[in-house]
Motif scaffolding. Structure first.
Motif, PDB file in Angstrom:
ATOM      1  N   GLU A   1       0.766  -1.159  -0.016  1.00 30.45           N
ATOM      2  CA  GLU A   1      -0.088   0.105   0.065  1.00 30.45           C
ATOM      3  C   GLU A   1       0.695   1.386  -0.121  1.00 30.45           C
ATOM      4  O   GLU A   1       1.729   1.288   0.899  1.00 30.45           O
ATOM      5  CB  GLU A   1      -0.740  -0.075   1.150  1.00 30.45           C
ATOM      6  CG  GLU A   1      -2.000   1.274   1.211  1.00 30.45           C
ATOM      7  CD  GLU A   1      -2.661   1.453   2.684  1.00 30.45           C
ATOM      8  OE1 GLU A   1      -3.567   2.278   2.649  1.00 30.45           O
ATOM      9  OE2 GLU A   1      -2.394   0.515   3.456  1.00 30.45           O
TER      10      GLU A   1
ATOM     11  N   LEU B   1     -15.166  -4.081  -6.272  1.00 31.43           N
ATOM     12  CA  LEU B   1     -15.509  -5.059  -5.354  1.00 31.43           C
ATOM     13  C   LEU B   1     -16.853  -5.807  -6.080  1.00 31.43           C
ATOM     14  O   LEU B   1     -17.093  -6.829  -5.769  1.00 31.43           O
ATOM     15  CB  LEU B   1     -15.988  -4.400  -4.129  1.00 31.43           C
ATOM     16  CG  LEU B   1     -14.903  -3.894  -3.248  1.00 31.43           C
ATOM     17  CD1 LEU B   1     -15.544  -3.302  -2.148  1.00 31.43           C
ATOM     18  CD2 LEU B   1     -14.134  -5.142  -2.810  1.00 31.43           C
TER      19      LEU B   1
ATOM     20  N   ASP C   1      -7.753 -12.389  -7.375  1.00 35.57           N
ATOM     21  CA  ASP C   1      -7.997 -12.116  -5.871  1.00 35.57           C
ATOM     22  C   ASP C   1      -7.549 -10.965  -5.356  1.00 35.57           C
ATOM     23  O   ASP C   1      -7.392 -10.741  -4.225  1.00 35.57           O
ATOM     24  CB  ASP C   1      -7.669 -13.361  -5.033  1.00 35.57           C
ATOM     25  CG  ASP C   1      -5.993 -13.593  -5.234  1.00 35.57           C
ATOM     26  OD1 ASP C   1      -5.392 -12.939  -5.908  1.00 35.57           O
ATOM     27  OD2 ASP C   1      -5.588 -14.266  -4.347  1.00 35.57           O
TER      28      ASP C   1
ATOM     29  N   MET D   1      -8.604  -8.062  -4.887  1.00 33.21           N
ATOM     30  CA  MET D   1      -9.534  -7.346  -4.084  1.00 33.21           C
ATOM     31  C   MET D   1      -9.561  -7.777  -2.559  1.00 33.21           C
ATOM     32  O   MET D   1      -9.717  -7.087  -1.642  1.00 33.21           O
ATOM     33  CB  MET D   1     -10.853  -6.998  -4.507  1.00 33.21           C
ATOM     34  CG  MET D   1     -11.024  -6.190  -6.074  1.00 33.21           C
ATOM     35  SD  MET D   1     -10.005  -4.530  -5.814  1.00 33.21           S
ATOM     36  CE  MET D   1     -11.200  -3.663  -4.880  1.00 33.21           C
ATOM     37  N   THR D   2      -9.575  -8.983  -2.494  1.00 34.05           N
ATOM     38  CA  THR D   2      -9.310  -9.894  -1.203  1.00 34.05           C
ATOM     39  C   THR D   2      -8.170  -9.460  -0.761  1.00 34.05           C
ATOM     40  O   THR D   2      -7.984  -9.180   0.689  1.00 34.05           O
ATOM     41  CB  THR D   2      -9.586 -11.351  -1.498  1.00 34.05           C
ATOM     42  OG1 THR D   2     -10.584 -11.652  -2.118  1.00 34.05           O
ATOM     43  CG2 THR D   2      -9.505 -12.284  -0.114  1.00 34.05           C
ATOM     44  N   LYS D   3      -7.035  -9.393  -1.449  1.00 33.61           N
ATOM     45  CA  LYS D   3      -5.538  -9.018  -0.840  1.00 33.61           C
ATOM     46  C   LYS D   3      -5.596  -7.609  -0.301  1.00 33.61           C
ATOM     47  O   LYS D   3      -4.943  -7.391   0.516  1.00 33.61           O
ATOM     48  CB  LYS D   3      -4.496  -9.037  -1.717  1.00 33.61           C
ATOM     49  CG  LYS D   3      -4.419 -10.767  -2.551  1.00 33.61           C
ATOM     50  CD  LYS D   3      -3.214 -10.451  -3.546  1.00 33.61           C
ATOM     51  CE  LYS D   3      -3.117 -11.697  -4.309  1.00 33.61           C
ATOM     52  NZ  LYS D   3      -2.960 -13.198  -3.660  1.00 33.61           N
ATOM     53  N   LEU D   4      -6.566  -6.654  -0.685  1.00 30.66           N
ATOM     54  CA  LEU D   4      -6.469  -5.246  -0.560  1.00 30.66           C
ATOM     55  C   LEU D   4      -7.572  -5.106   0.592  1.00 30.66           C
ATOM     56  O   LEU D   4      -7.477  -3.935   1.169  1.00 30.66           O
ATOM     57  CB  LEU D   4      -6.948  -4.539  -1.736  1.00 30.66           C
ATOM     58  CG  LEU D   4      -5.837  -4.602  -3.036  1.00 30.66           C
ATOM     59  CD1 LEU D   4      -6.388  -3.643  -3.988  1.00 30.66           C
ATOM     60  CD2 LEU D   4      -4.354  -4.117  -2.328  1.00 30.66           C
ATOM     61  N   ALA D   5      -8.086  -5.984   1.431  1.00 28.11           N
ATOM     62  CA  ALA D   5      -9.111  -5.882   2.233  1.00 28.11           C
ATOM     63  C   ALA D   5      -8.384  -4.997   3.320  1.00 28.11           C
ATOM     64  O   ALA D   5      -9.201  -4.092   3.871  1.00 28.11           O
ATOM     65  CB  ALA D   5      -9.534  -7.281   2.741  1.00 28.11           C
ATOM     66  N   PRO D   6      -7.349  -4.982   3.888  1.00 27.37           N
ATOM     67  CA  PRO D   6      -6.903  -4.107   4.887  1.00 27.37           C
ATOM     68  C   PRO D   6      -6.740  -2.661   4.525  1.00 27.37           C
ATOM     69  O   PRO D   6      -6.700  -1.900   5.314  1.00 27.37           O
ATOM     70  CB  PRO D   6      -5.345  -4.763   5.112  1.00 27.37           C
ATOM     71  CG  PRO D   6      -5.259  -5.946   4.580  1.00 27.37           C
ATOM     72  CD  PRO D   6      -6.075  -6.074   3.384  1.00 27.37           C
TER      73      PRO D   6
ATOM     74  N   PHE E   1      -9.090  -0.976   2.952  1.00 28.37           N
ATOM     75  CA  PHE E   1     -10.188  -0.550   3.029  1.00 28.37           C
ATOM     76  C   PHE E   1     -10.800  -0.380   4.464  1.00 28.37           C
ATOM     77  O   PHE E   1     -12.184   0.102   4.844  1.00 28.37           O
ATOM     78  CB  PHE E   1     -11.171  -1.093   2.046  1.00 28.37           C
ATOM     79  CG  PHE E   1     -10.965  -1.636   0.826  1.00 28.37           C
ATOM     80  CD1 PHE E   1     -10.346  -0.583  -0.042  1.00 28.37           C
ATOM     81  CD2 PHE E   1     -10.952  -2.951   0.074  1.00 28.37           C
ATOM     82  CE1 PHE E   1      -9.757  -0.557  -1.078  1.00 28.37           C
ATOM     83  CE2 PHE E   1     -10.469  -3.196  -1.175  1.00 28.37           C
ATOM     84  CZ  PHE E   1      -9.919  -2.029  -1.703  1.00 28.37           C
ATOM     85  N   GLU E   2     -10.202  -1.104   5.276  1.00 24.96           N
ATOM     86  CA  GLU E   2     -10.562  -1.216   6.677  1.00 24.96           C
ATOM     87  C   GLU E   2     -10.703   0.340   7.663  1.00 24.96           C
ATOM     88  O   GLU E   2      -9.886   1.147   6.977  1.00 24.96           O
ATOM     89  CB  GLU E   2      -9.613  -1.832   7.688  1.00 24.96           C
ATOM     90  CG  GLU E   2      -9.836  -3.351   7.408  1.00 24.96           C
ATOM     91  CD  GLU E   2      -9.075  -4.051   8.018  1.00 24.96           C
ATOM     92  OE1 GLU E   2      -8.038  -3.853   8.717  1.00 24.96           O
ATOM     93  OE2 GLU E   2      -8.873  -5.560   7.759  1.00 24.96           O
TER      94      GLU E   2
END
Length: 161
Positions: free
Chosen positions: A101, A141, A151, A153-158, A160-161
């Motif tokens: 990031e 998403l 995958d 967007m799953t890897k990028l989950a942190p 978007f927190e």
């Protein structure tokens, strides 16, 4: 027809970076000669020998977009085997990817979400100009824009927190 560069049979180390701004992610289209259609990937490239992955992703953003970025954090390291089918024949690859990031350095932030022209000096002649685009996270998403890796967007989950 465009001849794709054949990678040497070795494991490549790659550093990629994503920037989130106003609920948009900055991504670039994958090379046209790969014949994958329009797919979007994080910006980055190969790590050079004796170069740290975080230095590589900062250098790639400077080379491609002519902007300074800073590393926020390492999101993950993944390994993948892949195969593409360009006109020149099947292309096999083996990569270890560092996904970061990033944020723009002070005074390097874009003033809007307009596409950012990019110049890939080592790209095939037919595709040297590509453009990085800000894609809405909601649309990504929802699967409206195909991304690589699948995958992402799953890897990028942190992020978007």
């Amino acid at each position: 027809t465009m001849t794709a560069p054949q990678p040497e049979p070795r494991i490549n180390a790659v550093a990629l970076g994503v920037i989130l701004q106003d609920n948009h992610l900055l991504l670039e289209p994958m090379a046209r000669w790969l014949n994958v259609g329009l797919m979007w990937r994080p910006i980055g490239g190969f790590i050079e020998f004796s170069e740290l992955s975080e230095d590589a992703v900062v250098r790639e953003f400077k080379e491609e977009l002519n902007r300074d970025v800073e590393v926020v954090r390492l999101l993950e390291v993944t390994e993948h085997l892949f195969e593409f089918a360009p006109d020149s024949g099947p292309l096999h690859g083996h990569e270890v990817t560092f996904l970061y990031e990033l944020r723009f350095a002070p005074h390097h932030e874009p003033v809007d979400l307009e596409p950012i022209e990019s110049f890939e000096h080592d790209a095939p002649a037919s595709a040297e100009h590509s453009t990085a685009h800000w894609l809405p996270v909601s649309e990504l998403l929802a699967g409206q824009h195909p991304v690589y890796p699948a995958d992402l967007m799953t890897k990028l989950a942190p992020v978007f927190e």
